[in-house]
Write a protein that holds these residues in place. Structure first.
Motif, PDB file in Angstrom:
ATOM      1  N   ILE A  45       0.798  -1.223   0.000  1.00  0.00           N
ATOM      2  CA  ILE A  45       0.000   0.000   0.000  1.00  0.00           C
ATOM      3  C   ILE A  45       0.828   1.269   0.000  1.00  0.00           C
ATOM      4  CG2 ILE A  45      -1.852  -1.201   1.198  1.00  0.00           C
ATOM      5  CD1 ILE A  45      -1.143   0.437   3.694  1.00  0.00           C
ATOM      6  N   PHE A  46       2.173   1.149  -0.056  1.00  0.00           N
ATOM      7  CA  PHE A  46       2.991   2.366   0.031  1.00  0.00           C
ATOM      8  C   PHE A  46       2.589   3.361  -1.032  1.00  0.00           C
ATOM      9  CE2 PHE A  46       6.568   4.945   1.107  1.00  0.00           C
ATOM     10  CZ  PHE A  46       6.972   5.517  -0.086  1.00  0.00           C
ATOM     11  N   GLY A  47       2.417   2.896  -2.246  1.00  0.00           N
ATOM     12  CA  GLY A  47       2.134   3.806  -3.350  1.00  0.00           C
ATOM     13  C   GLY A  47       0.825   4.551  -3.215  1.00  0.00           C
ATOM     14  N   SER A  48      -0.073   4.096  -2.361  1.00  0.00           N
ATOM     15  CA  SER A  48      -1.357   4.768  -2.174  1.00  0.00           C
ATOM     16  C   SER A  48      -1.460   5.424  -0.806  1.00  0.00           C
ATOM     17  CB  SER A  48      -2.504   3.776  -2.359  1.00  0.00           C
ATOM     18  OG  SER A  48      -2.421   2.731  -1.414  1.00  0.00           O
ATOM     19  N   SER A  49      -0.361   5.467  -0.063  1.00  0.00           N
ATOM     20  CA  SER A  49      -0.379   6.016   1.291  1.00  0.00           C
ATOM     21  C   SER A  49       0.287   7.380   1.350  1.00  0.00           C
ATOM     22  CB  SER A  49       0.349   5.082   2.258  1.00  0.00           C
ATOM     23  OG  SER A  49      -0.315   3.849   2.387  1.00  0.00           O
ATOM     24  N   ALA A  50      -0.287   8.251   2.133  1.00  0.00           N
ATOM     25  CA  ALA A  50       0.429   9.462   2.517  1.00  0.00           C
ATOM     26  C   ALA A  50       1.522   9.067   3.512  1.00  0.00           C
ATOM     27  CB  ALA A  50      -0.530  10.445   3.166  1.00  0.00           C
ATOM     28  N   ILE A  56       3.512  14.171   3.057  1.00  0.00           N
ATOM     29  CA  ILE A  56       3.421  14.209   1.603  1.00  0.00           C
ATOM     30  C   ILE A  56       2.329  13.248   1.165  1.00  0.00           C
ATOM     31  CG2 ILE A  56       5.232  12.439   1.355  1.00  0.00           C
ATOM     32  CD1 ILE A  56       6.176  13.985  -1.162  1.00  0.00           C
ATOM     33  N   SER A  57       1.543  13.662   0.196  1.00  0.00           N
ATOM     34  CA  SER A  57       0.472  12.805  -0.316  1.00  0.00           C
ATOM     35  C   SER A  57       1.043  11.662  -1.141  1.00  0.00           C
ATOM     36  CB  SER A  57      -0.492  13.638  -1.166  1.00  0.00           C
ATOM     37  OG  SER A  57       0.196  14.199  -2.275  1.00  0.00           O
ATOM     38  N   TRP A  58       0.189  10.692  -1.467  1.00  0.00           N
ATOM     39  CA  TRP A  58       0.679   9.514  -2.183  1.00  0.00           C
ATOM     40  C   TRP A  58       1.232   9.885  -3.551  1.00  0.00           C
ATOM     41  CZ3 TRP A  58      -1.108   8.074  -6.935  1.00  0.00           C
ATOM     42  CH2 TRP A  58      -2.303   8.660  -7.353  1.00  0.00           C
ATOM     43  N   SER A  59       0.642  10.910  -4.172  1.00  0.00           N
ATOM     44  CA  SER A  59       1.076  11.330  -5.502  1.00  0.00           C
ATOM     45  C   SER A  59       2.178  12.376  -5.459  1.00  0.00           C
ATOM     46  CB  SER A  59      -0.113  11.904  -6.263  1.00  0.00           C
ATOM     47  OG  SER A  59      -0.606  13.051  -5.580  1.00  0.00           O
ATOM     48  N   ALA A  60       2.556  12.800  -4.257  1.00  0.00           N
ATOM     49  CA  ALA A  60       3.576  13.841  -4.061  1.00  0.00           C
ATOM     50  C   ALA A  60       3.120  15.217  -4.532  1.00  0.00           C
ATOM     51  CB  ALA A  60       4.893  13.470  -4.730  1.00  0.00           C
ATOM     52  N   THR A  61       1.837  15.377  -4.803  1.00  0.00           N
ATOM     53  CA  THR A  61       1.350  16.681  -5.256  1.00  0.00           C
ATOM     54  C   THR A  61       1.067  17.625  -4.098  1.00  0.00           C
ATOM     55  OG1 THR A  61      -0.899  15.778  -5.316  1.00  0.00           O
ATOM     56  CG2 THR A  61       0.351  15.770  -7.385  1.00  0.00           C
ATOM     57  N   SER A  62       0.958  17.084  -2.894  1.00  0.00           N
ATOM     58  CA  SER A  62       0.699  17.923  -1.721  1.00  0.00           C
ATOM     59  C   SER A  62       1.724  17.636  -0.641  1.00  0.00           C
ATOM     60  CB  SER A  62      -0.702  17.645  -1.165  1.00  0.00           C
ATOM     61  OG  SER A  62      -1.708  17.978  -2.099  1.00  0.00           O
ATOM     62  N   THR A  63       2.289  18.706  -0.106  1.00  0.00           N
ATOM     63  CA  THR A  63       3.212  18.601   1.020  1.00  0.00           C
ATOM     64  C   THR A  63       2.851  19.667   2.050  1.00  0.00           C
ATOM     65  OG1 THR A  63       4.826  20.062  -0.032  1.00  0.00           O
ATOM     66  CG2 THR A  63       5.122  17.695  -0.369  1.00  0.00           C
ATOM     67  N   TYR A  64       3.086  19.334   3.302  1.00  0.00           N
ATOM     68  CA  TYR A  64       2.832  20.277   4.394  1.00  0.00           C
ATOM     69  C   TYR A  64       3.985  20.175   5.387  1.00  0.00           C
ATOM     70  CZ  TYR A  64      -1.843  19.881   2.416  1.00  0.00           C
ATOM     71  OH  TYR A  64      -2.909  19.873   1.548  1.00  0.00           O
ATOM     72  N   ARG A 114       9.381  11.707  -2.090  1.00  0.00           N
ATOM     73  CA  ARG A 114       9.173  10.266  -2.123  1.00  0.00           C
ATOM     74  C   ARG A 114       9.476   9.721  -3.500  1.00  0.00           C
ATOM     75  NH1 ARG A 114       3.258   9.216  -0.341  1.00  0.00           N
ATOM     76  NH2 ARG A 114       3.784   7.048  -0.881  1.00  0.00           N
ATOM     77  N   GLU A 115       9.863   8.460  -3.530  1.00  0.00           N
ATOM     78  CA  GLU A 115      10.047   7.712  -4.770  1.00  0.00           C
ATOM     79  C   GLU A 115       9.211   6.450  -4.641  1.00  0.00           C
ATOM     80  OE1 GLU A 115      13.974   7.509  -6.875  1.00  0.00           O
ATOM     81  OE2 GLU A 115      14.718   8.140  -4.907  1.00  0.00           O
ATOM     82  N   ASN A 116       8.055   6.466  -5.248  1.00  0.00           N
ATOM     83  CA  ASN A 116       7.153   5.325  -5.105  1.00  0.00           C
ATOM     84  C   ASN A 116       7.733   4.054  -5.731  1.00  0.00           C
ATOM     85  OD1 ASN A 116       5.366   6.886  -3.691  1.00  0.00           O
ATOM     86  ND2 ASN A 116       3.927   7.146  -5.363  1.00  0.00           N
ATOM     87  N   ALA A 117       8.542   4.220  -6.769  1.00  0.00           N
ATOM     88  CA  ALA A 117       9.147   3.046  -7.406  1.00  0.00           C
ATOM     89  C   ALA A 117      10.105   2.338  -6.458  1.00  0.00           C
ATOM     90  CB  ALA A 117       9.870   3.465  -8.675  1.00  0.00           C
ATOM     91  N   LYS A 118      10.635   3.101  -5.490  1.00  0.00           N
ATOM     92  CA  LYS A 118      11.563   2.531  -4.522  1.00  0.00           C
ATOM     93  C   LYS A 118      10.928   2.341  -3.150  1.00  0.00           C
ATOM     94  CE  LYS A 118      15.794   4.357  -6.624  1.00  0.00           C
ATOM     95  NZ  LYS A 118      17.038   5.139  -6.390  1.00  0.00           N
ATOM     96  N   ASN A 119       9.634   2.627  -3.046  1.00  0.00           N
ATOM     97  CA  ASN A 119       8.941   2.509  -1.750  1.00  0.00           C
ATOM     98  C   ASN A 119       9.678   3.274  -0.645  1.00  0.00           C
ATOM     99  OD1 ASN A 119       7.022   0.931  -2.948  1.00  0.00           O
ATOM    100  ND2 ASN A 119       7.293  -0.828  -1.627  1.00  0.00           N
ATOM    101  N   THR A 120      10.130   4.460  -0.970  1.00  0.00           N
ATOM    102  CA  THR A 120      10.956   5.222  -0.034  1.00  0.00           C
ATOM    103  C   THR A 120      10.494   6.669   0.044  1.00  0.00           C
ATOM    104  OG1 THR A 120      12.863   3.801  -0.503  1.00  0.00           O
ATOM    105  CG2 THR A 120      13.310   5.913   0.557  1.00  0.00           C
ATOM    106  N   GLY A 161      -0.173   6.578   6.281  1.00  0.00           N
ATOM    107  CA  GLY A 161      -1.604   6.684   6.536  1.00  0.00           C
ATOM    108  C   GLY A 161      -2.358   7.019   5.272  1.00  0.00           C
ATOM    109  N   PRO A 162      -3.672   7.087   5.336  1.00  0.00           N
ATOM    110  CA  PRO A 162      -4.470   7.309   4.125  1.00  0.00           C
ATOM    111  C   PRO A 162      -4.413   8.740   3.579  1.00  0.00           C
ATOM    112  CG  PRO A 162      -5.880   7.131   6.050  1.00  0.00           C
ATOM    113  CD  PRO A 162      -4.492   6.794   6.507  1.00  0.00           C
TER     114      PRO A 162
END
Length: 122
Positions: free
Chosen positions: A28-33, A51-59, A72-78, A99-100
């Motif tokens: 679920i990493f790729g869909s998790s904040a 950071i959101s799952w898509s990296a479009t939002s950061t706070y 984040r690099e979703n391809a590396k789960n990092t 988290g979601p």
């Protein structure tokens, strides 16, 4: 199930930089904040960045805005936390969490790493 392992902590002088990493296992990493929190002795755990799952939002917490960058690099789960211009008051154990949604409260995250110590000397 998600397992999170932080790395990259250490001892650095004030004004220096560190980059924390958080490697995640699980589907679920790729869909998790992803969030970073920190806790120093005698204090409550506090929000640092998220950071959101898509990296479009950061706070960011006001105390780190302009000095820290979450990515984040979703391809590396990092997920990463680049910390620049470090101050002694940044000394803490840093935790990553999954988290979601990219929220600033710790109760919004269901999975936590074990933490990595960051110590900034003056």
């Amino acid at each position: 199930q998600v397992q999170l392992v932080e790395s990259g902590g250490g001892l650095v002088q004030a004004g220096g930089s560190l980059r924390l990493s958080c490697a995640a296992s699980g589907r679920i990493f790729g869909s998790s904040a992803m969030g970073w929190f920190r806790q120093s002795p005698g204090k409550e755990r506090e929000f640092v960045a998220t950071i959101s799952w898509s990296a479009t939002s950061t706070y960011y917490a006001d105390s780190v805005k302009g000095r820290f960058t979450i990515s984040r690099e979703n391809a590396k789960n990092t997920v990463y936390l680049q910390m620049n211009s470090l101050k002694p008051e940044d000394t803490a154990v840093y935790y990553c969490a999954a988290g979601p949604n990219p929220v600033i409260v710790s109760t919004g995250y269901g999975y936590w790493g074990q933490g990595t110590q960051v110590t900034v000397s003056s």
